[in-house]
Design a protein around this motif. Structure first.
Motif, mmCIF file in Angstrom:
data_model
loop_
_atom_site.group_PDB
_atom_site.id
_atom_site.type_symbol
_atom_site.label_atom_id
_atom_site.label_comp_id
_atom_site.label_asym_id
_atom_site.label_seq_id
_atom_site.Cartn_x
_atom_site.Cartn_y
_atom_site.Cartn_z
ATOM 1 N N ASP A 211 4.432 18.951 1.185
ATOM 2 C CA ASP A 211 4.348 19.236 -0.254
ATOM 3 C C ASP A 211 3.324 18.328 -0.936
ATOM 4 O O ASP A 211 2.492 18.792 -1.711
ATOM 5 C CB ASP A 211 5.727 19.060 -0.895
ATOM 6 C CG ASP A 211 5.727 19.434 -2.365
ATOM 7 O OD1 ASP A 211 5.254 20.541 -2.691
ATOM 8 O OD2 ASP A 211 6.175 18.605 -3.191
ATOM 9 N N ARG A 212 3.373 17.034 -0.626
ATOM 10 C CA ARG A 212 2.436 16.080 -1.240
ATOM 11 C C ARG A 212 1.010 16.351 -0.774
ATOM 12 O O ARG A 212 0.072 16.282 -1.557
ATOM 13 C CB ARG A 212 2.854 14.654 -0.886
ATOM 14 C CG ARG A 212 2.085 13.564 -1.604
ATOM 15 C CD ARG A 212 2.272 13.591 -3.071
ATOM 16 N NE ARG A 212 3.688 13.401 -3.358
ATOM 17 C CZ ARG A 212 4.169 13.024 -4.514
ATOM 18 N NH1 ARG A 212 3.375 12.793 -5.510
ATOM 19 N NH2 ARG A 212 5.451 12.889 -4.700
ATOM 20 N N ALA A 213 0.839 16.698 0.501
ATOM 21 C CA ALA A 213 -0.486 17.026 1.027
ATOM 22 C C ALA A 213 -1.046 18.263 0.324
ATOM 23 O O ALA A 213 -2.237 18.316 0.011
ATOM 24 C CB ALA A 213 -0.414 17.255 2.537
ATOM 25 N N GLN A 214 -0.186 19.240 0.046
ATOM 26 C CA GLN A 214 -0.625 20.451 -0.658
ATOM 27 C C GLN A 214 -1.066 20.128 -2.080
ATOM 28 O O GLN A 214 -2.082 20.621 -2.548
ATOM 29 C CB GLN A 214 0.492 21.499 -0.670
ATOM 30 C CG GLN A 214 0.073 22.817 -1.288
ATOM 31 C CD GLN A 214 -1.042 23.483 -0.517
ATOM 32 O OE1 GLN A 214 -0.939 23.690 0.674
ATOM 33 N NE2 GLN A 214 -2.134 23.800 -1.181
ATOM 34 N N GLN A 215 -0.315 19.276 -2.764
ATOM 35 C CA GLN A 215 -0.677 18.869 -4.125
ATOM 36 C C GLN A 215 -2.034 18.169 -4.137
ATOM 37 O O GLN A 215 -2.874 18.446 -4.996
ATOM 38 C CB GLN A 215 0.386 17.943 -4.710
ATOM 39 C CG GLN A 215 1.705 18.602 -4.996
ATOM 40 C CD GLN A 215 2.770 17.590 -5.410
ATOM 41 O OE1 GLN A 215 2.597 16.382 -5.288
ATOM 42 N NE2 GLN A 215 3.881 18.103 -5.898
ATOM 43 N N LEU A 216 -2.237 17.267 -3.190
ATOM 44 C CA LEU A 216 -3.494 16.537 -3.108
ATOM 45 C C LEU A 216 -4.648 17.469 -2.763
ATOM 46 O O LEU A 216 -5.728 17.390 -3.368
ATOM 47 C CB LEU A 216 -3.363 15.415 -2.076
ATOM 48 C CG LEU A 216 -4.461 14.376 -2.031
ATOM 49 C CD1 LEU A 216 -4.658 13.714 -3.383
ATOM 50 C CD2 LEU A 216 -4.140 13.336 -0.976
ATOM 51 N N GLN B 138 0.845 -1.185 0.000
ATOM 52 C CA GLN B 138 0.000 0.000 0.000
ATOM 53 C C GLN B 138 0.883 1.238 0.000
ATOM 54 O O GLN B 138 1.945 1.232 0.611
ATOM 55 C CB GLN B 138 -0.903 0.007 1.237
ATOM 56 C CG GLN B 138 -1.915 -1.115 1.250
ATOM 57 C CD GLN B 138 -2.939 -0.983 0.152
ATOM 58 O OE1 GLN B 138 -3.463 0.087 -0.103
ATOM 59 N NE2 GLN B 138 -3.214 -2.077 -0.523
ATOM 60 N N PRO B 139 0.433 2.320 -0.664
ATOM 61 C CA PRO B 139 1.227 3.542 -0.614
ATOM 62 C C PRO B 139 1.313 4.055 0.819
ATOM 63 O O PRO B 139 0.404 3.866 1.611
ATOM 64 C CB PRO B 139 0.454 4.519 -1.503
ATOM 65 C CG PRO B 139 -0.884 3.918 -1.721
ATOM 66 C CD PRO B 139 -0.787 2.462 -1.416
ATOM 67 N N GLN B 140 2.419 4.677 1.127
ATOM 68 C CA GLN B 140 2.610 5.213 2.468
ATOM 69 C C GLN B 140 1.601 6.332 2.712
ATOM 70 O O GLN B 140 1.429 7.222 1.889
ATOM 71 C CB GLN B 140 4.029 5.754 2.611
ATOM 72 C CG GLN B 140 4.358 6.174 4.015
ATOM 73 C CD GLN B 140 5.816 6.569 4.147
ATOM 74 O OE1 GLN B 140 6.594 6.396 3.245
ATOM 75 N NE2 GLN B 140 6.161 7.098 5.295
ATOM 76 N N LEU B 141 0.935 6.259 3.858
ATOM 77 C CA LEU B 141 -0.112 7.233 4.152
ATOM 78 C C LEU B 141 0.396 8.484 4.839
ATOM 79 O O LEU B 141 -0.308 9.476 4.912
ATOM 80 C CB LEU B 141 -1.214 6.575 4.986
ATOM 81 C CG LEU B 141 -1.971 5.455 4.267
ATOM 82 C CD1 LEU B 141 -3.022 4.866 5.188
ATOM 83 C CD2 LEU B 141 -2.601 5.951 2.992
ATOM 84 N N ALA B 142 1.591 8.457 5.352
ATOM 85 C CA ALA B 142 2.164 9.665 5.950
ATOM 86 C C ALA B 142 2.544 10.609 4.820
ATOM 87 O O ALA B 142 3.397 10.305 4.001
ATOM 88 C CB ALA B 142 3.389 9.311 6.788
#
Length: 111
Positions: free
Chosen positions: A17-22, A9-13
């Protein structure tokens, strides 16, 4: 007995930067007109004029939204002669929209 292999499974943490993109992707899809435009493009590539007619939106508004959606890689453009057709960028986008449509359509079991 051997255990079946479990798909990683992809890492959920999420990094900031990734949270902003999402969050930016969800913000774009949070507009009802843009969401309806993406849904109109899920089954097959669709011309801007057809999207505008189906959704009863102006051609300029649909074009504006498509420009934003394309920049975010939510839809992709395919030129065929003088016409430009738009489709969901990939299976991920298609799956997210279809899964969420299924989710909101589910009957709730209220106890």
């Amino acid at each position: 007995m051997r255990k079946p292999a479990v798909k990683a499974q992809p890492q959920l943490a999420l990094s900031e930067d990734r949270a902003q993109q999402l969050a930016d992707l969800f913000r774009l899809l949070g507009d009802t007109s843009r969401l309806r435009i993406v849904a109109a493009c899920l089954q097959q590539p669709t011309a801007v004029s057809v999207i505008a007619d189906r959704l009863d939106l102006s051609l300029s508004l649909v074009s504006h939204h498509l420009r934003l959606l394309r920049a975010a890689r939510i839809v992709r453009a395919e030129r065929q002669g003088k016409n430009v057709f738009y489709a969901a960028d990939d299976a991920h986008i298609r799956r997210v929209i279809l899964d969420m449509l299924e989710h909101v359509a589910e009957a709730r079991d209220e106890d």
